[in-house]
Design a protein around this motif. Structure first.
Motif, PDB file in Angstrom:
ATOM      1  N   LEU A 270       0.852  -1.197   0.000  1.00 42.96           N
ATOM      2  CA  LEU A 270       0.000   0.000   0.000  1.00 42.96           C
ATOM      3  C   LEU A 270       0.884   1.240   0.000  1.00 42.96           C
ATOM      4  CD1 LEU A 270      -2.782  -1.014   2.565  1.00 42.96           C
ATOM      5  CD2 LEU A 270      -3.067  -0.600   0.121  1.00 42.96           C
ATOM      6  N   GLY A 272      -0.791   0.529  -3.796  1.00 43.44           N
ATOM      7  CA  GLY A 272      -0.506  -0.335  -4.933  1.00 43.44           C
ATOM      8  C   GLY A 272      -1.136  -1.702  -4.854  1.00 43.44           C
ATOM      9  N   ALA A 273      -2.170  -1.853  -3.996  1.00 44.89           N
ATOM     10  CA  ALA A 273      -2.810  -3.166  -3.838  1.00 44.89           C
ATOM     11  C   ALA A 273      -3.392  -3.661  -5.160  1.00 44.89           C
ATOM     12  CB  ALA A 273      -3.902  -3.083  -2.777  1.00 44.89           C
ATOM     13  N   MET A 274      -3.780  -2.715  -6.039  1.00 40.20           N
ATOM     14  CA  MET A 274      -4.437  -3.107  -7.290  1.00 40.20           C
ATOM     15  C   MET A 274      -3.471  -3.087  -8.471  1.00 40.20           C
ATOM     16  SD  MET A 274      -7.670  -3.442  -6.372  1.00 40.20           S
ATOM     17  CE  MET A 274      -8.258  -3.381  -4.689  1.00 40.20           C
ATOM     18  N   PRO A 289      -2.652   1.378 -10.717  1.00 43.28           N
ATOM     19  CA  PRO A 289      -3.987   1.825 -10.282  1.00 43.28           C
ATOM     20  C   PRO A 289      -3.977   3.323  -9.990  1.00 43.28           C
ATOM     21  CG  PRO A 289      -2.881   0.568  -8.538  1.00 43.28           C
ATOM     22  CD  PRO A 289      -1.960   0.562  -9.721  1.00 43.28           C
ATOM     23  N   CYS A 291      -4.196   5.077  -7.519  1.00 45.92           N
ATOM     24  CA  CYS A 291      -3.452   5.609  -6.357  1.00 45.92           C
ATOM     25  C   CYS A 291      -2.162   6.290  -6.802  1.00 45.92           C
ATOM     26  CB  CYS A 291      -3.141   4.500  -5.351  1.00 45.92           C
ATOM     27  SG  CYS A 291      -2.227   3.123  -6.050  1.00 45.92           S
TER      28      CYS A 291
HETATM   29  O1  MOO Z   1      -3.839   0.140  -2.798  1.00 50.37           O
HETATM   30 MO1  MOO Z   1      -4.480   1.150  -4.173  1.00 50.37          MO
HETATM   31  O2  MOO Z   1      -3.051   1.542  -3.636  1.00 50.37           O
HETATM   32  O3  MOO Z   1      -4.732   2.679  -3.153  1.00 50.37           O
HETATM   33  O4  MOO Z   1      -3.874   0.043  -5.474  1.00 50.37           O
END
Ligand code: MOO
Ligand SMILES: Nc1nc2c(c(=O)[nH]1)N[C@H]1C(S)=C(S)[C@@H](COP(=O)(O)OP(=O)(O)OC[C@H]3O[C@@H](n4cnc5c(N)ncnc54)[C@H](O)[C@@H]3O)O[C@H]1N2
Length: 342
Positions: A270, A272-274, A289, A291
């Motif tokens: 985080l 970058g979770a996505m 993503p 973010c």
């Molecule tokens: O975790 Mo998202 O970072 O806000 O892809």
């Protein structure tokens, strides 16, 4: 053989090793160097360093002086893109990058080396981006005289690493095809904010942008844009947006349609979770993503240099980033001078 003599009795003799002086907050280094011939004028200085006695050393055939041990180990530790050329200082040798690139440390073998305890090698983190001449590691023996068999053992461990414990891999020059997805941007409902961010990140590693294509959340259009960018010669594809849970988040499905394989989507980092990484005929595809619009540093920044250095990113590479993968979101981002991703 190692013998202790009073400093007065050592006048006229060569020093057996560098002698360190430390003045708190001001200086640390050798006040005297191995081989310096001791004179009467040096005696007071030596006493100020707390030395009333000195060693006279004549290594047996089965022993090595710390400097010679350090040189033997330095040779064994250095792989492609890493070297040393400065004489040992206080028994220690600095290992430096011989080119710009990505430092690769075989951490497992490094740990075996350091398990010996009687020798050491300290390195920067693996996957650190380094410049030519940057120090990447240092090595030394712990004692002043070390049994040769230990040095041979350390050298054998270092040489057991398939590509050496340390190497600096060159990074390719990106010719990036950039796809900015999102119907709201494509239709002009909002102004794009991603292009300049991506251009800066690509330029930071000496790369260029082949083309930037704006696309709605439409599988067919995204897939055909990906094919066109590859046909034009892109050696990496970077997409933005459309990576999360909404029905309009189509980017990764469209990329599959364009032939993306070995896709790793979803990361324990985080922000970058996505994030997503995949390959179309060996060409890497990185999905950022949204973010990436908000956070200066995300999973993309951890993975991009590795992709440029030729790492084929797998699920286990991604999974390993969870430990240390929580960004603190500092007001002023100081990455890479922080713990994120380490
Ligand atoms: O975790 Mo998202 O970072 O806000 O892809
Ligand atoms: N309910 C959930 N919501 C979200 C999740 C989730 O798992 N469940 N994941 C969050 C995470 S983590 C991230 S990161 C973002 C990912 O968003 P997307 O990549 O899918 O981005 P979009 O949905 O397309 O857009 C989000 C936001 O950003 C604006 N945007 C997108 N591209 C641009 C651009 N080029 N220029 C300017 N602004 C852009 C877009 O208009 C939206 O406002 O999702 C979280 N949500």
């Amino acid at each position: 053989m190692i013998k202790v003599v009073n400093i007065e009795d050592a006048v006229g003799q060569p020093l057996a090793h560098d002698i360190t002086e430390i003045r708190a907050g001001e200086f640390k280094g050798p006040a005297f160097q191995r081989g310096d011939i001791l004179t009467c004028r040096d005696l007071d200085h030596l006493r100020r360093l707390g030395k009333d006695h000195l060693y006279v050393i004549k290594p047996e055939a089965s022993e090595m002086h710390e400097d010679d041990a350090a040189m033997a180990m330095a040779d064994a530790l250095c792989g492609d893109g890493v070297s040393w050329d400065e004489a040992p200082r206080e028994g220690k040798i600095a290992l430096r990058a011989t080119r710009d690139g990505l430092l690769k440390v075989n951490v497992e073998v490094l740990e075996q080396f350091n398990e010996m305890g009687i020798v050491m090698c300290a390195t920067r983190h693996t996957n650190t981006v380094v410049r030519k001449k940057d120090q990447v590691a240092a090595t030394r023996a712990i004692p002043l005289l070390i049994a040769k068999e230990y040095v041979d053992g350390a050298v054998a461990i270092a040489k057991s690493a398939p590509d050496s414990i340390l190497q600096v891999r060159p990074m390719m020059t990106a010719n990036a095809g950039v796809m900015i997805t999102g119907s709201e941007v494509y239709n002009g409902r909002i102004e794009d904010k991603f292009e300049s961010i991506i251009r800066k990140k690509v330029a930071a590693f000496g790369g260029g942008v082949l083309d930037v294509v704006f696309l709605p959340d439409d599988d067919k259009m995204i897939a055909s844009a990906a094919r066109e960018l590859l046909a034009k010669g892109a050696n990496i594809l970077i997409t933005t947006g459309g990576m999360s849970v909404d029905p309009d988040d189509r980017t990764r499905f469209a990329l599959k349609e364009a032939g993306a394989r070995n896709m790793v989507y979803g990361t324990p980092v985080l922000p970058g979770a996505m994030f997503m990484v995949a390959y179309i005929n060996e060409i890497p595809v990185l999905g950022i993503p949204a973010c990436g619009l908000f956070s200066a540093t995300t999973m993309f920044d951890l993975i991009y240099p590795r992709v440029l250095a030729g790492d084929k990113i797998s699920r286990s590479d991604i999974a390993a980033k969870g430990h240390g993968g929580l960004c603190l979101g500092c007001k002023t981002c100081t990455y890479p001078r922080c713990a994120f991703g380490k």
